[in-house]
Scaffold this active site. Structure first.
Site, mmCIF file in Angstrom:
data_model
loop_
_atom_site.group_PDB
_atom_site.id
_atom_site.type_symbol
_atom_site.label_atom_id
_atom_site.label_comp_id
_atom_site.label_asym_id
_atom_site.label_seq_id
_atom_site.Cartn_x
_atom_site.Cartn_y
_atom_site.Cartn_z
ATOM 1 N N GLY A 185 -59.450 19.122 53.021
ATOM 2 C CA GLY A 185 -59.884 18.731 54.462
ATOM 3 C C GLY A 185 -60.284 17.346 54.377
ATOM 4 N N GLU B 146 -57.660 14.824 54.960
ATOM 5 C CA GLU B 146 -57.159 15.194 56.357
ATOM 6 C C GLU B 146 -58.017 14.523 57.336
ATOM 7 O OE1 GLU B 146 -56.528 19.488 55.882
ATOM 8 O OE2 GLU B 146 -54.430 18.967 56.371
ATOM 9 N N GLU C 74 -54.387 21.546 47.897
ATOM 10 C CA GLU C 74 -54.372 22.937 48.686
ATOM 11 C C GLU C 74 -53.184 23.748 47.670
ATOM 12 O OE1 GLU C 74 -54.626 20.280 50.233
ATOM 13 O OE2 GLU C 74 -55.903 20.603 51.860
ATOM 14 N N ALA D 272 -62.554 21.588 52.666
ATOM 15 C CA ALA D 272 -63.054 22.844 53.725
ATOM 16 C C ALA D 272 -64.098 23.581 52.858
ATOM 17 C CB ALA D 272 -62.056 23.595 53.833
#
Ligand code: NAD
Length: 688
Positions: free
Chosen positions: A99, A102, A122, A60
């Protein structure tokens, strides 16, 4: 930001957002639009997601944390990918992190190149994955393994990804072509999604997951991200996929704003920052280190020698007498043997490591070493004799390091005719386990020696923090304030178990008095005798032969080798007597007050340490306390914690303690007072 090509009925969408293809708003929007076009195009039968640059997707965009969210949000984008109706395959050539992984997990298959690295880091940032990772990863690799991978946060390589089922294939040739072929074989219609591997997680895997979760929670009490991770993976067993993903998102968002999570994020970046040593240019030349010598085969020397052997560096361990040497070597062998017994080391690896360790009586063999680490007795005379001899014996350019806890390294350097080679490498006990090393820069330490010492510490798997010379450097100098405060509290009315309870409640694994009993009370006693310090209660205990756990008695009683101490009325009577002798009327203290009285003098000392330039940044001090002294991770270290209280409050409390005790040392240090008056925190301090 997204290049679109149609090759043989497959839309290849290539992400390009240098430097690491972070999933910021721009890239998300571009990908969403490109995906929509590919799905609407009747000539497109399947989609491949690829990326340009070294990294697939680094994660992210952290700068968006705390900003109002701008659609398309990652979870929504991933839901569209998941339900695309045409097969989508990720072609992962480099790191797919957070991310980024993901995103790949929401695809219907994953092909990896040899340099791929897949991970969900994370937790290291105080968070949990927030875009389906906690639900999709366990469906691919199993709940226990998935949980463990998210907990550790370390990425796996391509081979491991295929082995565990996280990736479908490893391709050493044309990765995008392989992904295209796979996408076409996945067929038309509704492709099998990761979520279709089970609406809920497999109940048969629950026991193993719960055991791993319980272990993790025990190791990280108070850490909200670890608790959230366990809860959210557990939700995967109890809730259908969409509901569990919503649970995950809610917990993720709560963590983004949680001060404990913020403290963990702060600590992560503070630790990274320690690698930048002020005044040391990045291109400072390094000295080659291929061999080492350790002087002293005691507690510390033995542990330090193991560090070298573990890192593949041959090491000679030096003592003054054969018996002490043999005892030291036996202890090192026993340490390895217990690792073998636990299953964390193979017999063969133990043999290989022991073969790197040679013993010697007398300093002569130090002549061959590129670095010498001295870990002999903590006495200036002993150190001076050793360093003066090393100055003659060691090869030119060898680094001469001392593991001293308190002594003046500049004076030790004076004993040599090469002070540029001298520095401190302050390991923590047990040296083969603890990650922190204070690298102590003397007034005349040469830049290349300092840079080399930092690199070497990293090679040993350690976390080096560069500090300056003063009594106790950063960690022990602040610890001395806490010890003095502990004594003051005992005399003023608190009992050891009350102080320890307040400190463990605060988040430490052990209170100061239990810790002192474990380490041995004689350590501090000897230092006090050498420096003229006084601790009426601890001194009286030592004089009575109560040296802590090793004598079965210290601040507590340890009947029959017990490891947790019991209250001892004798000690409590002794405290009361000593207080009376000092004319002190005892009273009771709340846990909160105990914590403030113990920790705020440390913060005050931290401010002095910054002012004097002993530590370069508040984050360096916090990194030291988090990694060498078990400061609770979710409180971010003493300086960050003080910022959270507000420095005006901290200053007022210190004034109160100073006034009550008549101890001027407790008055707010000038830096603290100034920042408090300006309404600032240590984080706002611009440096000296
Ligand atoms: P220790 O007493 O366990 O070991 C010291 C060893 O040095 C002994 O085996 C002794 O025989 C040997 N020795 C003494 N003089 C020597 C000489 N001239 N040549 C070769 N060997 C000699 O002590 P320790 O706890 O290992 O501490 C060693 C050093 O590390 C001290 O400076 C101490 O302050 C520092 N230190 C200790 C700790 C700790 O927790 N114990 C932590 C950090 C630093």
């Amino acid at each position: 930001m997204v290049r679109e090509e149609i090759q043989g009925g497959v839309a290849v969408l290539t992400l390009s957002n240098p430097p690491v293809n972070a999933l910021g708003h721009g890239l998300r929007a571009a990908l969403d639009a490109a995906l929509e076009r590919a799905l609407a195009d009747a000539s497109v039968r399947a989609v491949v997601l690829a990326a340009e640059g070294k990294v697939f997707v680094g994660g992210a965009d952290i700068s968006e944390f705390g900003q109002p969210p701008r659609p398309p949000l990652l979870p929504d984008l991933l839901a569209r990918l998941d339900g695309a109706g045409k097969p989508v395959v990720a072609a992962i050539h480099g790191a797919a992190l957070g991310g980024g992984l993901e995103l790949a997990l929401a695809c219907h298959a994953r092909v990896v190149g040899p340099k791929a690295k897949l991970g969900l880091p994370e937790v290291k940032l105080g968070l949990i994955p927030g875009a389906g990772g906690t639900q999709r990863l366990p469906r691919l690799v199993g709940p226990e393994a998935g949980f463990a991978m998210m907990l550790g946060g370390e990425p796996v390589d391509a081979a491991k990804a295929v082995e565990t089922g996280l990736a479908d294939a490893l391709e050493t040739g044309d990765l995008v072509a392989a992904a295209r072929t796979l996408a076409l074989t996945l067929g038309e219609g509704t492709p099998v999604r990761v979520r279709d591997r089970g609406e809920r997680l497999d109940p048969a895997a629950r026991t193993a997951f719960e055991a791993r979760a319980a272990e993790a929670l025990k190791k990280a009490p108070g850490q909200p991200n670890v608790a959230a991770l366990a809860d959210v993976v557990r939700a995967g067993f109890d809730q259908p996929f969409d509901e569990a993903v919503a649970t995950e998102r809610a917990r993720f968002l709560a963590l983004v704003d949680d001060p404990r999570s913020k403290a963990l994020r702060y600590a992560f970046f503070a630790e990274r920052e320690t690698a930048r040593v002020p005044g040391l240019a990045k291109d400072t030349p390094r000295r080659a280190i291929a061999s080492a010598a350790v002087v002293g085969a005691g507690t510390m020397g033995g542990g330090i020698a193991l560090c070298f052997a573990n890192a593949g560096i041959p090491v000679v361990v030096i003592e003054t007498e054969r018996e002490a040497l043999d005892r030291g070597l036996d202890r090192m062998r026993a340490t390895y043997a217990s690792s073998v017994k636990r299953g964390s080391l193979t017999e063969a690896a133990m043999a290989e490591r022991m073969a790197r360790i040679t013993g010697a009586v007398g300093l002569d063999l130090a002549a061959d070493a590129d670095i010498v680490v001295e870990a002999a007795f903590e006495e200036m005379g002993v150190k001076e004799t050793i360093f003066s001899a090393l100055s003659r014996i060691a090869k030119p350019g060898a680094i001469l390091a001392t593991n001293t806890s308190y002594l003046d390294i500049d004076r030790i350097a004076d004993a040599t005719d090469r002070p540029g080679d001298v520095l401190g490498l302050h390991f923590f006990s047990p040296a083969n386990v603890m990650r922190l090393v204070e690298v102590v820069r003397g007034a005349r330490t040469a830049p290349d020696a300092l840079a080399t010492a930092n690199d070497l510490a990293r090679r040993l798997g350690k976390l080096p923090v560069t500090v300056g010379v003063c009594f106790g450097f950063v960690g022990n100098r602040m610890l001395a304030q806490r010890s003095a405060a502990g004594e003051r509290l005992l005399l003023a009315g608190a009992l050891p178990h009350e102080v320890d309870a307040a400190v463990t409640e605060f988040g430490f694994r052990m209170g100061p008095f239990a810790m002192a009993d474990l380490a041995g009370l004689d350590i501090g006693w000897r230092t006090r005798k050498a420096t003229g310090g006084k601790a009426p209660v601890a001194d009286a205990l030592c004089e009575a032969g109560r040296l802590g756990q090793k004598t079965g008695k210290g601040f507590y009683l340890y009947p029959e080798g017990a490891r947790t101490g019991a209250r001892d009325p004798e000690v409590e009577a002794l405290i009361e007597r000593t207080a009376a002798e000092h004319g002190i009327t005892r009273r009771s203290f709340s846990s909160e007050d105990i914590v403030a009285r113990l920790m705020l003098p440390m913060v005050n000392e931290g401010a002095r340490i910054l002012e004097e330039g002993i530590a370069a940044r508040p984050g360096d001090i916090d990194t030291i306390w988090l990694n060498g002294y078990n400061w609770p991770a979710w409180r971010g270290g003493p300086m960050h914690w003080a910022d959270g209280l507000g420095l005006a409050t901290v200053a007022a409390e210190l004034e109160r303690f100073s006034h009550e005790t008549g101890d001027g040392n407790l008055r707010p240090a000038p830096l603290l007072a100034r920042l408090a008056a300006e309404g600032k925190g240590f984080a706002d301090w611009g440096g000296r």
